[in-house]
Scaffold this motif. Structure first.
Motif, PDB file in Angstrom:
ATOM      1  N   MET A   1       0.851  -1.208   0.000  1.00  9.81           N
ATOM      2  CA  MET A   1       0.000   0.000   0.000  1.00  9.81           C
ATOM      3  C   MET A   1       0.877   1.246   0.000  1.00  9.81           C
ATOM      4  N   THR A   2       0.611   2.193  -0.863  1.00  9.43           N
ATOM      5  CA  THR A   2       1.388   3.434  -0.941  1.00  9.43           C
ATOM      6  C   THR A   2       0.963   4.395   0.142  1.00  9.43           C
ATOM      7  N   PRO A   3       1.826   5.363   0.511  1.00 12.78           N
ATOM      8  CA  PRO A   3       1.444   6.360   1.516  1.00 12.78           C
ATOM      9  C   PRO A   3       0.187   7.112   1.146  1.00 12.78           C
ATOM     10  N   ASN A   4       0.008   7.414  -0.149  1.00 14.41           N
ATOM     11  CA  ASN A   4      -1.174   8.167  -0.547  1.00 14.41           C
ATOM     12  C   ASN A   4      -2.446   7.365  -0.318  1.00 14.41           C
ATOM     13  N   SER A   5      -2.410   6.070  -0.666  1.00 14.84           N
ATOM     14  CA  SER A   5      -3.603   5.264  -0.440  1.00 14.84           C
ATOM     15  C   SER A   5      -3.827   5.030   1.030  1.00 14.84           C
ATOM     16  N   GLU A   6      -2.715   4.987   1.782  1.00 14.90           N
ATOM     17  CA  GLU A   6      -2.846   4.849   3.234  1.00 14.90           C
ATOM     18  C   GLU A   6      -3.545   6.056   3.819  1.00 14.90           C
ATOM     19  N   ALA A   7      -3.187   7.239   3.303  1.00 19.72           N
ATOM     20  CA  ALA A   7      -3.818   8.459   3.803  1.00 19.72           C
ATOM     21  C   ALA A   7      -5.301   8.436   3.533  1.00 19.72           C
ATOM     22  N   SER A   8      -5.689   7.986   2.354  1.00 17.78           N
ATOM     23  CA  SER A   8      -7.092   8.036   2.000  1.00 17.78           C
ATOM     24  C   SER A   8      -7.911   6.979   2.709  1.00 17.78           C
ATOM     25  N   SER A   9      -7.241   5.962   3.288  1.00 13.16           N
ATOM     26  CA  SER A   9      -7.993   4.890   3.924  1.00 13.16           C
ATOM     27  C   SER A   9      -8.364   5.192   5.357  1.00 13.16           C
ATOM     28  N   HIS A  10      -7.820   6.278   5.935  1.00 12.65           N
ATOM     29  CA  HIS A  10      -8.123   6.623   7.317  1.00 12.65           C
ATOM     30  C   HIS A  10      -9.425   7.410   7.367  1.00 12.65           C
ATOM     31  N   ASN A  11     -10.208   7.145   8.339  1.00  9.52           N
ATOM     32  CA  ASN A  11     -11.454   7.873   8.540  1.00  9.52           C
ATOM     33  C   ASN A  11     -11.391   8.613   9.868  1.00  9.52           C
ATOM     34  N   THR A  12     -12.514   9.056  10.334  1.00  7.60           N
ATOM     35  CA  THR A  12     -12.586   9.822  11.575  1.00  7.60           C
ATOM     36  C   THR A  12     -12.017   9.014  12.738  1.00  7.60           C
ATOM     37  N   THR A  13     -11.148   9.656  13.521  1.00 13.54           N
ATOM     38  CA  THR A  13     -10.512   8.971  14.646  1.00 13.54           C
ATOM     39  C   THR A  13     -11.377   8.986  15.889  1.00 13.54           C
ATOM     40  N   GLU A  67       4.945   3.736   8.167  1.00 23.91           N
ATOM     41  CA  GLU A  67       5.484   2.583   8.882  1.00 23.91           C
ATOM     42  C   GLU A  67       5.553   2.806  10.383  1.00 23.91           C
ATOM     43  N   ASN A  68       5.630   4.064  10.801  1.00 22.27           N
ATOM     44  CA  ASN A  68       5.713   4.358  12.235  1.00 22.27           C
ATOM     45  C   ASN A  68       4.376   4.767  12.838  1.00 22.27           C
ATOM     46  N   GLY A  69       3.295   4.655  12.068  1.00 25.09           N
ATOM     47  CA  GLY A  69       1.965   4.838  12.625  1.00 25.09           C
ATOM     48  C   GLY A  69       1.309   6.173  12.374  1.00 25.09           C
ATOM     49  N   ALA A  70       1.857   6.977  11.486  1.00 21.38           N
ATOM     50  CA  ALA A  70       1.265   8.289  11.193  1.00 21.38           C
ATOM     51  C   ALA A  70       0.387   8.202   9.959  1.00 21.38           C
ATOM     52  N   ARG A  71      -0.485   9.162   9.804  1.00 21.19           N
ATOM     53  CA  ARG A  71      -1.284   9.298   8.595  1.00 21.19           C
ATOM     54  C   ARG A  71      -0.649  10.365   7.713  1.00 21.19           C
ATOM     55  N   VAL A  72      -0.437  10.063   6.458  1.00 23.48           N
ATOM     56  CA  VAL A  72       0.210  10.993   5.533  1.00 23.48           C
ATOM     57  C   VAL A  72      -0.842  11.733   4.722  1.00 23.48           C
ATOM     58  N   VAL A  73      -0.717  13.053   4.697  1.00 21.87           N
ATOM     59  CA  VAL A  73      -1.575  13.891   3.872  1.00 21.87           C
ATOM     60  C   VAL A  73      -0.695  14.565   2.827  1.00 21.87           C
ATOM     61  N   PRO A  74      -0.797  14.162   1.553  1.00 22.71           N
ATOM     62  CA  PRO A  74       0.019  14.800   0.515  1.00 22.71           C
ATOM     63  C   PRO A  74      -0.430  16.239   0.276  1.00 22.71           C
ATOM     64  N   VAL A  75       0.537  17.150   0.176  1.00 23.97           N
ATOM     65  CA  VAL A  75       0.243  18.572  -0.050  1.00 23.97           C
ATOM     66  C   VAL A  75       1.030  19.028  -1.271  1.00 23.97           C
TER      67      VAL A  75
END
Length: 394
Positions: A1-13, A67-75
């Protein structure tokens, strides 16, 4: 899974606090910063997440963050402020803490920022000068000139209690952030946040924090003189009162006082004689002051109309009173009275047979007359200009 797709897979915390880090090629320190952030949340029982707002890194920072548990938001839009705004907007918690990703700040201080927010503050600033700056953590010019001077100017220009305008760790509520309506995409973002919060009356608190040398081997993105000038320029442009109004009022007062003082006759101060030559500069000072005050009003109207500055109730009341018709009447009367003085000077010249006249005597008539006509015409034109700018506000 790429960072961008990882970012989009997160929802409301459903959490309380989001830690947002701007990132541009921070592979050396990003992992430890994300780990420390998550540890601070976990050890203090704070539900939340870590967002890395990536500004187009090419060193693999996105993968490290995920990999360290953060959510990536591409800007895609480059800039410190652009990265932070995107990360903040992606947060779903009521409170946000922004912090640099260079491992120079103490992540365990997050609870003290959150506590102030939960006690009613809208913006909580870190203060490195109160908490402690380790040797080598801040360049000499930044520590003893740049930060203190710019923070002092910020407190003078705006009613802010913040004594460290450029601290890289601060927290705020999502509601306060939306109310600020920030626009800058560069390093000025940090100053704009404090300025807007101060002008809007958002409660600002300050907590001590520490600064240590960052963990990067490369030079920081901050450039001492260019970025320092950008911050100073920003503070000046966001304060038409200090940039235009106060200097304009001083110039107007000095010019008017000098004109009145020299209008009847020459003056002696000790052995120095002040005559019409000084009167010329006094009237020039008066005109310059008037122009500068006009710039102040125009800049304020423009800034409020475009949303750069919040609306000011007292200014709105004054703006409603100063109508186009009022300006035209005042300007027209000033022009007519000054024109009559000019006509009288020509009649006096005619009475003398259009011959030579005493320069000192005539300049005391023609200078105020010419100045008054300029004042009158500029007042009329300025009234039209301000009315055009104010159409949207009305």
């Amino acid at each position: 899974m790429t960072p961008n797709s990882e970012a989009s897979s997160h929802n409301t915390t459903g959490g309380v606090l989001t830690i947002v880090m701007p990132c541009l090629n921070e592979a050396e320190t990003l992992a430890i910063c994300v780990q420390k952030s998550l540890l601070a949340l976990r050890e203090n029982g704070i539900p939340g997440e870590v967002i890395v707002a990536d500004n187009g890194s090419t060193d693999g920072s996105q993968t490290i963050a995920v990999e360290n548990g953060a959510r990536v938001v591409p800007v895609p839009v480059r800039g410190y402020g652009a990265a932070l705004m995107a990360g903040i907007k992606a947060a779903t918690t009521p409170y946000i803490l922004m912090i640099d990703a260079d491992d120079s700040y103490n992540f365990s201080h997050a609870p003290r920022f959150l506590a102030e927010l939960q006690n009613g503050a809208g913006l909580v600033m870190g203060n490195r000068f109160r908490g402690g700056i380790e040797p080598g953590a801040m360049p000499f010019l930044h520590k003893y000139l740049g930060n203190p001077v710019l923070s002092l100017i910020g407190r003078v220009f705006f009613p802010s209690p913040a004594r460290d305008f450029h601290c890289g760790i601060r927290a705020f509520s999502k509601d306060a952030f939306e109310q600020m309506d920030l626009h800058t995409t560069g390093m000025e973002f940090a100053s704009e946040m404090v300025v807007k919060a101060s002008l809007l009356g958002i409660p600002i608190a300050e907590v001590p924090t520490t600064l240590k040398p960052d963990g990067r081997s490369r030079a920081p993105h901050l450039r001492t003189w260019p970025d320092g000038w950008r911050h100073l320029r920003f503070l000046m442009m966001y304060s038409p009162r200090w940039l235009f109004l106060y200097p304009g009022l001083v110039l107007t007062f000095l010019g008017l006082a000098g004109t009145i003082w020299l209008l009847p006759h020459a003056r002696m101060v000790g052995e120095v004689r002040f005559d019409v030559n000084t009167l010329v500069y006094a009237t020039a000072c008066l005109l310059l002051g008037y122009h500068t005050v006009f710039f102040a009003v125009s800049a304020k109207v423009f800034a409020v109309t475009t949303g750069l500055l919040p609306n000011n109730p007292s200014f709105s009341r004054w703006f409603r009173l100063i109508k186009l018709e009022t300006g035209l009447i005042v300007g027209g009367l000033t022009f007519i009275v000054s024109l009559l003085a000019a006509v009288w000077s020509v009649a006096y010249w005619e009475h003398s047979g259009y011959g030579p006249l005493r320069v000192e005597q005539m300049l005391r008539i023609t200078l105020p007359s010419a100045t008054g006509m300029v004042f009158g015409m500029e007042t009329c034109f300025a009234s039209f200009f301000l009315s055009m700018m104010g159409l949207r506000r009305r």
